[in-house]
Design a protein around this motif. Structure first.
Motif, PDB file in Angstrom:
ATOM      1  N   LEU A  63      39.525 -23.498 -25.331  1.00  0.00           N
ATOM      2  CA  LEU A  63      40.049 -22.430 -24.479  1.00  0.00           C
ATOM      3  C   LEU A  63      38.972 -21.414 -24.125  1.00  0.00           C
ATOM      4  CD1 LEU A  63      43.520 -21.761 -26.156  1.00  0.00           C
ATOM      5  CD2 LEU A  63      43.028 -23.067 -24.079  1.00  0.00           C
ATOM      6  N   ALA A  64      38.090 -21.127 -25.081  1.00  0.00           N
ATOM      7  CA  ALA A  64      37.005 -20.185 -24.791  1.00  0.00           C
ATOM      8  C   ALA A  64      36.062 -20.742 -23.730  1.00  0.00           C
ATOM      9  CB  ALA A  64      36.239 -19.866 -26.073  1.00  0.00           C
ATOM     10  N   LEU A  65      35.788 -22.039 -23.783  1.00  0.00           N
ATOM     11  CA  LEU A  65      34.933 -22.652 -22.762  1.00  0.00           C
ATOM     12  C   LEU A  65      35.605 -22.646 -21.399  1.00  0.00           C
ATOM     13  CD1 LEU A  65      33.515 -25.689 -24.799  1.00  0.00           C
ATOM     14  CD2 LEU A  65      32.350 -23.552 -24.203  1.00  0.00           C
ATOM     15  N   LEU A  66      36.898 -22.930 -21.362  1.00  0.00           N
ATOM     16  CA  LEU A  66      37.630 -22.863 -20.094  1.00  0.00           C
ATOM     17  C   LEU A  66      37.649 -21.438 -19.549  1.00  0.00           C
ATOM     18  CD1 LEU A  66      40.676 -25.197 -20.890  1.00  0.00           C
ATOM     19  CD2 LEU A  66      38.757 -25.693 -19.378  1.00  0.00           C
ATOM     20  N   LEU A  67      37.827 -20.479 -20.436  1.00  0.00           N
ATOM     21  CA  LEU A  67      37.824 -19.075 -20.009  1.00  0.00           C
ATOM     22  C   LEU A  67      36.456 -18.661 -19.497  1.00  0.00           C
ATOM     23  CD1 LEU A  67      39.391 -16.438 -19.795  1.00  0.00           C
ATOM     24  CD2 LEU A  67      38.747 -15.938 -22.155  1.00  0.00           C
ATOM     25  N   LEU A  68      35.392 -19.136 -20.143  1.00  0.00           N
ATOM     26  CA  LEU A  68      34.042 -18.827 -19.681  1.00  0.00           C
ATOM     27  C   LEU A  68      33.793 -19.418 -18.298  1.00  0.00           C
ATOM     28  CD1 LEU A  68      31.204 -17.692 -20.210  1.00  0.00           C
ATOM     29  CD2 LEU A  68      30.646 -19.860 -21.345  1.00  0.00           C
ATOM     30  N   THR A  69      34.248 -20.643 -18.076  1.00  0.00           N
ATOM     31  CA  THR A  69      34.104 -21.257 -16.759  1.00  0.00           C
ATOM     32  C   THR A  69      34.877 -20.485 -15.702  1.00  0.00           C
ATOM     33  OG1 THR A  69      33.897 -23.422 -17.841  1.00  0.00           O
ATOM     34  CG2 THR A  69      34.362 -23.417 -15.487  1.00  0.00           C
ATOM     35  N   ALA A  70      36.077 -20.042 -16.047  1.00  0.00           N
ATOM     36  CA  ALA A  70      36.884 -19.281 -15.090  1.00  0.00           C
ATOM     37  C   ALA A  70      36.258 -17.921 -14.778  1.00  0.00           C
ATOM     38  CB  ALA A  70      38.294 -19.088 -15.638  1.00  0.00           C
ATOM     39  N   SER A  71      35.599 -17.316 -15.740  1.00  0.00           N
ATOM     40  CA  SER A  71      35.019 -15.989 -15.523  1.00  0.00           C
ATOM     41  C   SER A  71      33.802 -16.013 -14.615  1.00  0.00           C
ATOM     42  CB  SER A  71      34.640 -15.365 -16.868  1.00  0.00           C
ATOM     43  OG  SER A  71      33.622 -16.116 -17.504  1.00  0.00           O
ATOM     44  N   LEU A  72      33.215 -17.189 -14.380  1.00  0.00           N
ATOM     45  CA  LEU A  72      32.030 -17.287 -13.532  1.00  0.00           C
ATOM     46  C   LEU A  72      32.363 -17.319 -12.051  1.00  0.00           C
ATOM     47  CD1 LEU A  72      29.956 -19.917 -15.571  1.00  0.00           C
ATOM     48  CD2 LEU A  72      29.743 -17.430 -15.606  1.00  0.00           C
ATOM     49  N   SER A  73      33.625 -17.457 -11.702  1.00  0.00           N
ATOM     50  CA  SER A  73      34.030 -17.544 -10.297  1.00  0.00           C
ATOM     51  C   SER A  73      34.169 -16.152  -9.702  1.00  0.00           C
ATOM     52  CB  SER A  73      35.344 -18.306 -10.167  1.00  0.00           C
ATOM     53  OG  SER A  73      35.231 -19.609 -10.714  1.00  0.00           O
ATOM     54  N   SER A  74      34.014 -16.071  -8.389  1.00  0.00           N
ATOM     55  CA  SER A  74      34.120 -14.790  -7.683  1.00  0.00           C
ATOM     56  C   SER A  74      34.665 -15.028  -6.281  1.00  0.00           C
ATOM     57  CB  SER A  74      32.761 -14.088  -7.617  1.00  0.00           C
ATOM     58  OG  SER A  74      31.804 -14.914  -6.981  1.00  0.00           O
ATOM     59  N   ILE A  75      35.119 -13.960  -5.660  1.00  0.00           N
ATOM     60  CA  ILE A  75      35.692 -14.010  -4.310  1.00  0.00           C
ATOM     61  C   ILE A  75      34.584 -13.793  -3.282  1.00  0.00           C
ATOM     62  CG2 ILE A  75      37.287 -12.922  -2.707  1.00  0.00           C
ATOM     63  CD1 ILE A  75      38.677 -14.529  -4.817  1.00  0.00           C
ATOM     64  N   LEU A  76      34.526 -14.676  -2.301  1.00  0.00           N
ATOM     65  CA  LEU A  76      33.577 -14.576  -1.195  1.00  0.00           C
ATOM     66  C   LEU A  76      34.359 -14.312   0.084  1.00  0.00           C
ATOM     67  CD1 LEU A  76      30.582 -14.912  -0.290  1.00  0.00           C
ATOM     68  CD2 LEU A  76      31.133 -17.318   0.159  1.00  0.00           C
ATOM     69  N   LEU A  77      34.112 -13.155   0.720  1.00  0.00           N
ATOM     70  CA  LEU A  77      34.874 -12.765   1.906  1.00  0.00           C
ATOM     71  C   LEU A  77      34.163 -13.077   3.216  1.00  0.00           C
ATOM     72  CD1 LEU A  77      36.282  -9.299   0.775  1.00  0.00           C
ATOM     73  CD2 LEU A  77      37.402 -11.531   0.690  1.00  0.00           C
ATOM     74  N   LEU A  78      32.884 -13.424   3.162  1.00  0.00           N
ATOM     75  CA  LEU A  78      32.095 -13.742   4.364  1.00  0.00           C
ATOM     76  C   LEU A  78      32.119 -12.598   5.369  1.00  0.00           C
ATOM     77  CD1 LEU A  78      32.984 -17.501   4.929  1.00  0.00           C
ATOM     78  CD2 LEU A  78      30.957 -16.536   3.848  1.00  0.00           C
ATOM     79  N   ILE A  79      31.956 -11.390   4.870  1.00  0.00           N
ATOM     80  CA  ILE A  79      31.874 -10.191   5.715  1.00  0.00           C
ATOM     81  C   ILE A  79      30.403  -9.861   5.930  1.00  0.00           C
ATOM     82  CG2 ILE A  79      32.432  -7.743   5.859  1.00  0.00           C
ATOM     83  CD1 ILE A  79      34.895  -8.255   4.259  1.00  0.00           C
ATOM     84  N   ARG A  80      30.060  -9.467   7.129  1.00  0.00           N
ATOM     85  CA  ARG A  80      28.694  -9.131   7.483  1.00  0.00           C
ATOM     86  C   ARG A  80      28.570  -7.633   7.775  1.00  0.00           C
ATOM     87  NH1 ARG A  80      28.699 -13.524   5.730  1.00  0.00           N
ATOM     88  NH2 ARG A  80      27.715 -15.417   6.578  1.00  0.00           N
ATOM     89  N   GLU A  81      27.333  -7.141   7.672  1.00  0.00           N
ATOM     90  CA  GLU A  81      27.104  -5.716   7.921  1.00  0.00           C
ATOM     91  C   GLU A  81      27.430  -5.348   9.369  1.00  0.00           C
ATOM     92  OE1 GLU A  81      25.130  -7.849   6.605  1.00  0.00           O
ATOM     93  OE2 GLU A  81      24.228  -7.123   4.738  1.00  0.00           O
ATOM     94  N   ALA A  82      27.135  -6.273  10.286  1.00  0.00           N
ATOM     95  CA  ALA A  82      27.350  -5.971  11.707  1.00  0.00           C
ATOM     96  C   ALA A  82      28.826  -5.884  12.078  1.00  0.00           C
ATOM     97  CB  ALA A  82      26.667  -7.031  12.571  1.00  0.00           C
ATOM     98  N   ASP A  83      29.722  -6.300  11.195  1.00  0.00           N
ATOM     99  CA  ASP A  83      31.153  -6.224  11.499  1.00  0.00           C
ATOM    100  C   ASP A  83      31.638  -4.792  11.682  1.00  0.00           C
ATOM    101  OD1 ASP A  83      31.239  -8.943  11.356  1.00  0.00           O
ATOM    102  OD2 ASP A  83      32.080  -9.021   9.334  1.00  0.00           O
ATOM    103  N   VAL A  84      30.865  -3.843  11.184  1.00  0.00           N
ATOM    104  CA  VAL A  84      31.274  -2.444  11.316  1.00  0.00           C
ATOM    105  C   VAL A  84      31.225  -1.985  12.770  1.00  0.00           C
ATOM    106  CG1 VAL A  84      28.966  -1.473  11.006  1.00  0.00           C
ATOM    107  CG2 VAL A  84      30.967  -0.168  10.251  1.00  0.00           C
ATOM    108  N   LEU A  85      30.485  -2.716  13.615  1.00  0.00           N
ATOM    109  CA  LEU A  85      30.368  -2.312  15.016  1.00  0.00           C
ATOM    110  C   LEU A  85      31.559  -2.739  15.861  1.00  0.00           C
ATOM    111  CD1 LEU A  85      26.589  -3.146  15.562  1.00  0.00           C
ATOM    112  CD2 LEU A  85      27.611  -0.933  15.043  1.00  0.00           C
ATOM    113  N   PHE A  86      32.095  -3.947  15.574  1.00  0.00           N
ATOM    114  CA  PHE A  86      33.135  -4.458  16.469  1.00  0.00           C
ATOM    115  C   PHE A  86      34.299  -5.106  15.720  1.00  0.00           C
ATOM    116  CE2 PHE A  86      34.808  -8.035  19.025  1.00  0.00           C
ATOM    117  CZ  PHE A  86      35.383  -7.301  20.053  1.00  0.00           C
TER     118      PHE A  86
END
Length: 411
Positions: A63-86
């Motif tokens: 369970l600790a190994l499964l939890l460690l694997t799960a903790s390495l994931s993150s959310i990627l939103l694919l937002i760019r700096e230029a999005d603030v313009l339009f």
């Protein structure tokens, strides 16, 4: 828009991997033997007797190994700096990219966890005697918890920073992780309970997505977090070749008031104090000193007495040599080289700096040698400090005579 950004993100990942090895034959030489060896070992876990250590393996480790694997994931939103313009003015477009990117991140995380789950599957079946329904339920429960953990970390990161972020990790990351381990261990043979927990976690994930879409005023933090996730592979590749930029602080952790190391105002004492503070304030060098000290203690505690004495002397000289290299680097610094101090004062300062920096290491290693040797305990108590003092004084003297004949020249 989402499709183009996703393709660009994948191409960036491929470019990073190709930068490691331009010739695909390198991957073939590594990948094919690795797959063959890994496949043979995995086949052995299913068909041959499990290793002897597997009998002592508790379910909590899996369970600790499964939890460690799960903790390495993150959310990627694919937002760019230029999005603030339009794009930021088109909420439907921005939300569409964020939702699709979130689903992509959750799918990648589920695939990664499923692959790791296949690796530990022989132990779950043969060691812990899990049936098929329990195995599927545990996998789905782990994936659902991983999604909740990903969103919890993401919401904390884009809204807070510094010590507040670390403090919020306790109720939103560490406490749920402990609850996952307790629930999975308690109901590991009850598929109905795991399935019910999976449904609840999936609903929580959907609610967190809705909360994320309604969040306002975090665009720049979103961009920074997304940039960190998009360049994580690049940071891993460059970690061994490029030093991580040091964080600029208003005050240092050590010698915050920049006081003198030695009370004396002699130039040699000032030079030695400046070198000591320079090394201790540098995170990489101070961490290397601590790591070398820890490894040396482990080595000295496990060696027999005859080899232990030789190893003690060798480790003292090795650290002294490293400290001399740091001293030469300190002397060649453009700012330090402007100071018009004579060579004899530099020589006295080097001896004092080397002895001072070597003393903590010498005290710990001397105690490790004497207290684990077949001598009277009172001899060890009385003798480890004089042994450390003698080592801290003799080693720089001997190393200086050795370094005189090298390319660095005489201090």
């Amino acid at each position: 828009m989402f499709r183009k950004r996703l393709i660009s993100h994948i191409r960036d990942r491929v470019r990073v991997l190709r930068s490691v090895a331009d010739d695909w034959t390198v991957f073939l030489y590594i990948l094919i033997p690795g797959l063959l060896l890994g496949g043979r070992l995995y086949y052995g876990l299913w068909k041959e007797p499990l290793p002897a250590w597997a009998a002592q393996l508790p379910f909590s480790v899996v369970l600790a190994l499964l939890l460690l694997t799960a903790s390495l994931s993150s959310i990627l939103l694919l937002i760019r700096e230029a999005d603030v313009l339009f794009v930021i003015q088109r909420k439907a477009w921005l939300h569409g990219v964020m939702v699709r990117s979130s689903l992509y991140s959750m799918a990648v995380a589920a695939l990664k966890t499923s692959i790791f789950y296949l690796i530990v599957l022989p132990f779950l079946v043969r060691q812990f005697h899990q049936d098929s329904l329990s195995l599927v339920s545990l996998l789905l429960f782990t994936i659902a918890f991983e999604w909740v953990l990903m969103w919890s970390k993401h919401l904390v990161r884009v809204q807070t920073g510094g010590w507040r972020r670390r403090l919020l990790y306790i109720p939103f990351v560490f406490v749920p992780s402990g609850m996952y381990g307790a629930f999975a261990a308690w109901f590991r043979l009850q598929p109905f309970a795991l399935g019910l927990g999976t449904i609840i976690l999936v609903v929580v994930s959907l609610l967190l997505i809705i909360v994320r879409l309604r969040l306002r005023g975090t665009f720049m933090n979103d961009v920074q977090e997304d940039l960190t996730n998009r360049t994580d592979l690049t940071s891993v590749v460059l970690s061994q070749t490029v030093d991580k930029p040091r964080r600029i602080r208003k005050k240092t952790w050590i010698y915050r008031r920049s006081g003198h190391v030695f009370r004396s105002t002699l130039p040699s004492r000032r030079i030695a104090g400046a070198m000591i503070k320079t090394l201790l304030r540098h995170p990489k060098q101070s961490m290397l000193y601590l790591q070398f000290t820890g490894i040396s203690l482990l080595v000295l505690l496990t060696l027999p007495i005859g080899i232990k004495v030789i190893a003690f002397a060798g480790l003292i000289m090795l650290l002294t040599y490293w400290l001399f290299l740091q001293w030469f680097g300190f002397r060649q610094d453009p700012f330090v080289s402007l100071l018009p101090w004579p060579d004899d004062q530099h020589l006295q300062g080097s001896h004092l700096a080397m002895g001072t920096l070597l003393s903590p290491f010498a005290v710990l290693t001397s105690a490790a040698v004497l207290f684990t040797s077949p001598v009277n305990v009172w001899i060890a108590v009385i003798g480890f400090v004089p042994l450390a003092a003698a080592s801290a004084w003799i080693a720089p003297q001997a190393m200086r005579m050795f370094m005189l004949n090298r390319k660095y020249g005489s201090p």
